[in-house]
Design a protein around this motif. Structure first.
Motif, PDB file in Angstrom:
ATOM      1  N   ALA A 372       0.833  -1.198   0.000  1.00 28.63           N
ATOM      2  CA  ALA A 372       0.000   0.000   0.000  1.00 28.63           C
ATOM      3  C   ALA A 372       0.867   1.247   0.000  1.00 28.63           C
ATOM      4  CB  ALA A 372      -0.922  -0.004   1.213  1.00 28.63           C
ATOM      5  N   LEU A 373       0.249   2.363  -0.377  1.00 23.61           N
ATOM      6  CA  LEU A 373       0.859   3.682  -0.321  1.00 23.61           C
ATOM      7  C   LEU A 373       0.016   4.569   0.585  1.00 23.61           C
ATOM      8  CD1 LEU A 373       1.788   4.274  -4.069  1.00 23.61           C
ATOM      9  CD2 LEU A 373       3.397   4.420  -2.161  1.00 23.61           C
ATOM     10  N   GLY A 374       0.671   5.399   1.399  1.00 18.70           N
ATOM     11  CA  GLY A 374      -0.017   6.354   2.249  1.00 18.70           C
ATOM     12  C   GLY A 374       0.597   7.721   2.104  1.00 18.70           C
ATOM     13  N   CYS A 375      -0.106   8.749   2.581  1.00 18.21           N
ATOM     14  CA  CYS A 375       0.345  10.128   2.398  1.00 18.21           C
ATOM     15  C   CYS A 375       0.161  10.916   3.687  1.00 18.21           C
ATOM     16  CB  CYS A 375      -0.440  10.787   1.256  1.00 18.21           C
ATOM     17  SG  CYS A 375       0.004  12.514   0.949  1.00 18.21           S
ATOM     18  N   PHE A 376       1.192  11.720   4.021  1.00 19.18           N
ATOM     19  CA  PHE A 376       1.172  12.572   5.215  1.00 19.18           C
ATOM     20  C   PHE A 376       1.344  14.018   4.777  1.00 19.18           C
ATOM     21  CE2 PHE A 376       3.507  14.739   8.665  1.00 19.18           C
ATOM     22  CZ  PHE A 376       2.647  14.509   9.738  1.00 19.18           C
ATOM     23  N   ASP A 377       0.425  14.868   5.210  1.00 15.88           N
ATOM     24  CA  ASP A 377       0.486  16.290   4.884  1.00 15.88           C
ATOM     25  C   ASP A 377       1.297  16.999   5.972  1.00 15.88           C
ATOM     26  OD1 ASP A 377       0.032  19.016   4.435  1.00 15.88           O
ATOM     27  OD2 ASP A 377      -1.963  18.644   3.627  1.00 15.88           O
ATOM     28  N   THR A 378       2.476  17.470   5.630  1.00 17.64           N
ATOM     29  CA  THR A 378       3.342  18.086   6.636  1.00 17.64           C
ATOM     30  C   THR A 378       2.797  19.426   7.125  1.00 17.64           C
ATOM     31  OG1 THR A 378       4.680  19.144   4.907  1.00 17.64           O
ATOM     32  CG2 THR A 378       5.378  16.961   5.668  1.00 17.64           C
ATOM     33  N   ALA A 379       1.909  20.045   6.354  1.00 18.41           N
ATOM     34  CA  ALA A 379       1.344  21.330   6.776  1.00 18.41           C
ATOM     35  C   ALA A 379       0.320  21.164   7.877  1.00 18.41           C
ATOM     36  CB  ALA A 379       0.720  22.043   5.580  1.00 18.41           C
ATOM     37  N   THR A 380      -0.413  20.026   7.850  1.00 18.05           N
ATOM     38  CA  THR A 380      -1.470  19.806   8.848  1.00 18.05           C
ATOM     39  C   THR A 380      -1.116  18.704   9.838  1.00 18.05           C
ATOM     40  OG1 THR A 380      -2.588  18.200   7.414  1.00 18.05           O
ATOM     41  CG2 THR A 380      -3.204  20.539   7.176  1.00 18.05           C
ATOM     42  N   ALA A 381      -0.009  17.987   9.584  1.00 14.58           N
ATOM     43  CA  ALA A 381       0.425  16.860  10.427  1.00 14.58           C
ATOM     44  C   ALA A 381      -0.647  15.780  10.514  1.00 14.58           C
ATOM     45  CB  ALA A 381       0.823  17.337  11.819  1.00 14.58           C
ATOM     46  N   THR A 382      -1.370  15.574   9.415  1.00 15.87           N
ATOM     47  CA  THR A 382      -2.396  14.530   9.332  1.00 15.87           C
ATOM     48  C   THR A 382      -2.294  13.876   7.960  1.00 15.87           C
ATOM     49  OG1 THR A 382      -4.032  16.097   8.477  1.00 15.87           O
ATOM     50  CG2 THR A 382      -3.967  15.784  10.869  1.00 15.87           C
ATOM     51  N   THR A 383      -3.141  12.861   7.737  1.00 13.03           N
ATOM     52  CA  THR A 383      -3.182  12.248   6.421  1.00 13.03           C
ATOM     53  C   THR A 383      -3.627  13.270   5.384  1.00 13.03           C
ATOM     54  OG1 THR A 383      -5.410  11.471   6.906  1.00 13.03           O
ATOM     55  CG2 THR A 383      -3.597   9.921   7.268  1.00 13.03           C
ATOM     56  N   CYS A 384      -3.166  13.091   4.168  1.00  6.16           N
ATOM     57  CA  CYS A 384      -3.466  14.039   3.096  1.00  6.16           C
ATOM     58  C   CYS A 384      -4.921  13.908   2.652  1.00  6.16           C
ATOM     59  CB  CYS A 384      -2.561  13.774   1.894  1.00  6.16           C
ATOM     60  SG  CYS A 384      -0.804  13.803   2.252  1.00  6.16           S
ATOM     61  N   ALA A 385      -5.447  14.988   2.099  1.00  3.89           N
ATOM     62  CA  ALA A 385      -6.769  14.939   1.484  1.00  3.89           C
ATOM     63  C   ALA A 385      -6.747  13.939   0.338  1.00  3.89           C
ATOM     64  CB  ALA A 385      -7.150  16.327   0.966  1.00  3.89           C
ATOM     65  N   GLY A 386      -7.757  13.069   0.291  1.00  9.38           N
ATOM     66  CA  GLY A 386      -7.797  12.026  -0.725  1.00  9.38           C
ATOM     67  C   GLY A 386      -7.056  10.775  -0.330  1.00  9.38           C
ATOM     68  N   TRP A 387      -6.462  10.782   0.862  1.00 12.07           N
ATOM     69  CA  TRP A 387      -5.682   9.638   1.339  1.00 12.07           C
ATOM     70  C   TRP A 387      -6.119   9.222   2.747  1.00 12.07           C
ATOM     71  CZ3 TRP A 387      -1.703   7.293  -1.508  1.00 12.07           C
ATOM     72  CH2 TRP A 387      -1.334   7.955  -2.695  1.00 12.07           C
ATOM     73  N   THR A 388      -7.406   9.321   3.010  1.00 11.40           N
ATOM     74  CA  THR A 388      -7.887   8.974   4.358  1.00 11.40           C
ATOM     75  C   THR A 388      -7.501   7.553   4.728  1.00 11.40           C
ATOM     76  OG1 THR A 388      -9.738  10.480   4.042  1.00 11.40           O
ATOM     77  CG2 THR A 388      -9.912   8.887   5.836  1.00 11.40           C
ATOM     78  N   THR A 389      -7.561   6.653   3.760  1.00  7.92           N
ATOM     79  CA  THR A 389      -7.086   5.286   3.963  1.00  7.92           C
ATOM     80  C   THR A 389      -5.973   5.010   2.982  1.00  7.92           C
ATOM     81  OG1 THR A 389      -8.737   4.414   2.419  1.00  7.92           O
ATOM     82  CG2 THR A 389      -9.349   4.505   4.764  1.00  7.92           C
ATOM     83  N   PRO A 390      -5.049   4.100   3.323  1.00  2.00           N
ATOM     84  CA  PRO A 390      -3.965   3.773   2.387  1.00  2.00           C
ATOM     85  C   PRO A 390      -4.511   3.221   1.075  1.00  2.00           C
ATOM     86  CG  PRO A 390      -3.499   2.942   4.590  1.00  2.00           C
ATOM     87  CD  PRO A 390      -4.916   3.384   4.603  1.00  2.00           C
ATOM     88  N   HIS A 391      -3.775   3.441  -0.010  1.00  2.00           N
ATOM     89  CA  HIS A 391      -4.174   2.988  -1.334  1.00  2.00           C
ATOM     90  C   HIS A 391      -3.391   1.737  -1.704  1.00  2.00           C
ATOM     91  CE1 HIS A 391      -6.247   6.646  -1.238  1.00  2.00           C
ATOM     92  NE2 HIS A 391      -5.835   7.230  -2.376  1.00  2.00           N
ATOM     93  N   ASN A 392      -4.095   0.741  -2.196  1.00  2.00           N
ATOM     94  CA  ASN A 392      -3.450  -0.518  -2.561  1.00  2.00           C
ATOM     95  C   ASN A 392      -2.468  -0.323  -3.702  1.00  2.00           C
ATOM     96  OD1 ASN A 392      -4.823  -1.894  -0.619  1.00  2.00           O
ATOM     97  ND2 ASN A 392      -6.312  -2.848  -1.992  1.00  2.00           N
TER      98      ASN A 392
END
Length: 839
Positions: A372-392
């Motif tokens: 899977a791939l996941g995304c972290f938004d360094t500006a908000t210190a949370t998961t990125c928009a469109g990446w609430t769950t990891p992508h296969n």
């Protein structure tokens, strides 16, 4: 072989270096005529001067003043052959008359500084105030001295790394001398294992500071030896060079109690600390290890087995507030009770976001599943928009990945993230846009069989476009490079698919990672086989038959006397040590930029290997970087004792060596003299001797007081020298009648701390007192009494005296100092009316 581990290949012992040992100093060279070294008609010169830092312009120094000593060295050798030069200054009276100021020794670029505490044995460590002599050495000095050069990086030939493991990706480090070192840290190494290795690519031999490999430790300090480390490494490490401390390499680190960021200072050959970011262990998901590091802004990010994002603040080297952050990707190999279990995946950064890939395989992960791939938004210190769950990134847990990397559009703009997985019939690449939407994947890797392992690429952007170079091996592929051209969205033209390396260990390279050297325009590779090698990014050929050198010249750095007008202009750059018939000038080029990379000029590289710099104004551009990128037809000019270089020259005064000393507080010191010596191919030479006189300062002045008294007895014997008096400030009323002879006593006292010399008594009213005193020396802590008489024609009379003197050891011509005045009064009958104040 499993996805997590594989046996390490035996690594051949490093063969003895055949290149002559060259010091790691820059070449300090000049514009001398072509002639054999040592053919100079006159010896080199060394001119010494001194400035008073505490009292600028003063004719003499005072005790406690700081002196700035300057040596100007003009190298009178001829020709272009480098030869050693050394300059030594024995600090006369070191520790007694003067004391070296720690950290004050400055040498020109290319020279090595050293210090001695006994005047004969020199080391490269500043001993502070214990220094008794200083030295500057340049084993590669040439005529004049007003130029700077670096050795050119020649074609990097296959080099087996020291036995003990295999590195993952080479990290290139340019030393202050311009030499290029390749550092690597063995991957998935045990905490106690020696695992860091350094190879000097410029000289083709192990770096100084060996033997290599050396262990890594959490405590700052020099690299140790043997199996004494306490830091282990992950499966696919990625590194960050601190932009504020470019010599410091930050690496993902594992200890028995935590995962975090380790630091190695490549210049100092030392550990520079460890910052834990997550405690080892935990339940039900355990932080057993971590993926590689990436930098976004002022922070460094990693991902733990738990999928949590780790963060280090670069400026403070402390954990970011609130980290570890919530998981962004599926946990992998996170079962509790399995410390050190390897993280299978990688990290990448695109558009200010951190992406992580993960392979939650069965048998080691709490929740097995597809990569899977996941995304972290360094500006908000949370998961990125469109990446609430990891992508296969694959169909099931049988697929796995070692990396993550950015994708690019045809203009070279990063527009997504990808990962390439093994496990199916062919390598499968899956990509997503930054917003999490499905994204077209490059097809270049799809021709590789499913048993082929691929790793995160080195992406290079040149005027020709953007290319990614993927390391690969496994199955029937013993090692190779796959090149994808994002500009054409196709495999790279003119580059084999894959490009194997038959000249490196018979082709068994098992590639892990590449680093691009922009100066030589070569890829430097490393793999499981433990061989370091070079690769031509245009053709895939190994070795890469290119060369290059980059020199940053700031002429002001050659001077330290605080003066102006030392620099008159830039002149030229030139190649040395190369047979120019071996240079493809049509494919080579030279560039002149500012230190920040801003283009200044693109002069041509002339057939004689020179670059004209006379049109560059040193006032507008006080510092320039000249880079030569060379394409060669043969590597024969490199090796043995021949080391081609790029020299950049300017017109200016002889370069300088400076240091400071502090004059002792000992008042007995009256002068300080210094003479420097030197030696180069012209022979031995000696500087002029500089002597600075030391005038007693405020702390070395006599404390002189004067007390004038009058005798109050009618008996002349009582008033004679040594008589009992009484002695008073005022004679008894009527003692002298209306007229009479007054008997005076003047006591001059020196309370110290030094003797008073050339002392005299001032007494305008009674010249006999001045005559009786004469000129004398008054030792510290002593007194002198002067007796004198005067016949008074008028009473009452107030008689005042003082003393003038100079401090002992004062330079000739020092003006005298006069003490406070003291008075006594001779009274008559008229004193009944008014007594003058004797003060």
């Amino acid at each position: 072989m499993t996805a997590q581990t594989r046996p390490s290949a035996a690594i051949r012992p490093l063969r003895a270096a055949t290149a002559a040992l060259i010091t790691t100093g820059l070449l300090l060279t000049g514009m001398g005529a072509v002639a054999p070294a040592g053919a100079a008609e006159t010896p080199s010169t060394l001119v010494k001067s001194v400035r008073n830092v505490t009292h600028p312009g003063a004719a003499a120094a005072e005790h406690g003043d700081t002196l700035d000593w300057t040596l100007g060295y003009r190298n009178a050798t001829s020709g272009t052959t480098p030869a050693p030069a050394a300059i030594t200054d024995q600090l006369a009276g070191a520790g007694n008359a003067q004391t070296y100021v720690p950290g004050s020794l400055r040498v020109p670029p290319g020279w090595n500084a050293s210090w001695s505490t006994d005047g004969s044995t020199f080391t490269g460590t500043d001993p502070g105030t214990a220094a008794k002599a200083v030295r500057a050495e340049n084993p590669l000095a040439l005529a004049g001295g007003t130029s700077l050069a670096t050795l050119a990086l020649g074609p990097v030939k296959p080099t087996p790394q020291p036995t003990g493991g295999d590195g993952f990706t080479p990290v290139l480090h340019r030393t202050p001398s311009g030499e290029i070192e390749s550092w690597n840290i063995y991957h998935h190494a045990a905490t106690n294992a020696p695992q860091v290795v350094c190879l000097n690519l410029t000289l083709g031999q192990p770096c100084t500071g060996g033997p290599w490999p050396r262990p890594l430790n959490t405590a700052p300090g020099p690299l140790g030896s043997g199996a004494t480390g306490n830091i282990g490494s992950p499966l696919t490490p990625q590194y960050v060079l601190d932009p504020q401390h470019p010599d410091q390499l930050l690496y993902p680190a594992v200890t028995t109690s935590a995962v975090g960021v380790g630091c190695v200072d490549m210049a100092a050959r030392a550990n520079c600390g460890f910052v834990p970011l997550a405690t080892m262990g935990g339940s039900p998901s355990s932080a057993n290890n971590l993926a590689g590091l990436v930098q976004v802004g002022d922070n460094v990010y990693g991902v733990a087995n738990t999928g949590q994002v780790l963060c280090l603040a670069l400026a403070t080297r402390t954990p970011c507030a609130g980290q570890p952050y919530a998981p962004i990707v599926a946990a992998n190999h996170d079962l509790p009770g399995n410390p050190g279990a390897l993280y299978l995946g990688g990290t990448a950064t695109v558009g200010g976001k951190v992406f992580a890939s993960s392979s939650p395989q069965g048998g080691g992960s709490t929740v097995p599943g597809p990569p899977a791939l996941g995304c972290f938004d360094t500006a908000t210190a949370t998961t990125c928009a469109g990446w609430t769950t990891p992508h296969n990134a694959g169909p099931n847990s049988g697929y796995y990945t070692y990396g993550a990397y950015a994708s690019y559009d045809t203009t070279g703009h990063a527009d997504g993230v990808c990962t390439s997985t093994s496990g199916g019939p062919n390598v499968l690449t899956t990509c997503y846009g930054l917003d999490g939407s499905a994204h077209a994947a490059p097809a270049t890797l799809s021709s590789l069989a499913g048993g082929t392992l691929t790793f995160s690429p080195e992406t290079v952007t040149t005027p020709a476009g953007t290319r990614s170079y993927f390391p690969a091996w496994g199955g029937s592929l013993a090692g190779g490079t796959i090149c994808h051209d994002w500009t054409t969205a196709a495999p790279c033209a003119g580059f084999p698919l894959p490009a194997t390396h038959p000249g490196v260990n018979g082709g068994a390279t098992r590639d892990y990672g590449y680093t691009y050297d922009a100066t030589s325009r070569c890829l430097i590779g490393l793999g499981d086989a433990g061989y370091l090698f070079s690769l031509d990014p245009a053709t895939g050929a190994s070795p890469c038959v290119h060369s290059g050198a980059s020199v940053t010249l700031k002429p002001a750095d050659f001077y330290c006397d605080g003066g102006s007008g030392n620099v008159q202009g830039y002149t030229r750059a030139r190649l040395t040590g190369l047979d120019l018939t071996h240079v493809d000038f049509a494919a080579s080029r030279a560039m002149v930029t500012g230190p920040d990379g801003t283009a200044i000029a693109t002069p041509g590289l002339a057939p004689d290997g020179t670059v004209d710099l006379t049109g560059i104004d040193p006032a507008a551009h006080p510092s320039i970087t000249v880079t030569a990128q060379l394409v060669l037809t043969t590597a024969g000019d490199f090796g043995g004792d021949n080391h081609p270089a790029l020299v950049v020259e300017y017109r200016g005064d002889p370069p300088q060596i400076c240091f400071r000393t502090t004059v002792t507080a000992d008042c007995a010191t009256t002068s300080i003299s210094n003479t420097a010596t030197g030696a180069d191919p012209t022979g031995a030479f000696t500087s002029n001797t500089v002597t600075t006189t030391v005038a007693p300062g405020a702390a070395c002045q006599p404390d002189i007081t004067v007390n004038k008294e009058i005798c109050g007895s009618l008996n002349p014997h009582d008033c004679a020298p040594g008589g009992p008096g009484p002695w008073a400030k005022t004679s008894p009323v009527g003692l002298l009648g209306l007229l009479g002879t007054a008997h005076w006593r003047i006591t001059v006292t020196n309370a110290g701390p030094v003797d008073a010399a050339s002392a005299t008594v001032n007494d305008a009213t009674t010249p006999s007192c001045r005559q009786a005193a004469g000129t004398f020396t008054l030792a510290a802590g002593s007194s002198r009494q002067i007796y004198c008489n005067s016949f008074l024609l008028a009473l009452p009379l107030k008689n005042t005296a003082s003393a003038s003197f100079v401090a002992a050891n004062s330079p000739p011509g020092t003006p005298p100092t006069t003490s406070e005045r003291s008075a006594a009064v001779a009274c008559s009958l008229l004193c009944l009316l008014a007594v003058p104040d004797p003060v």
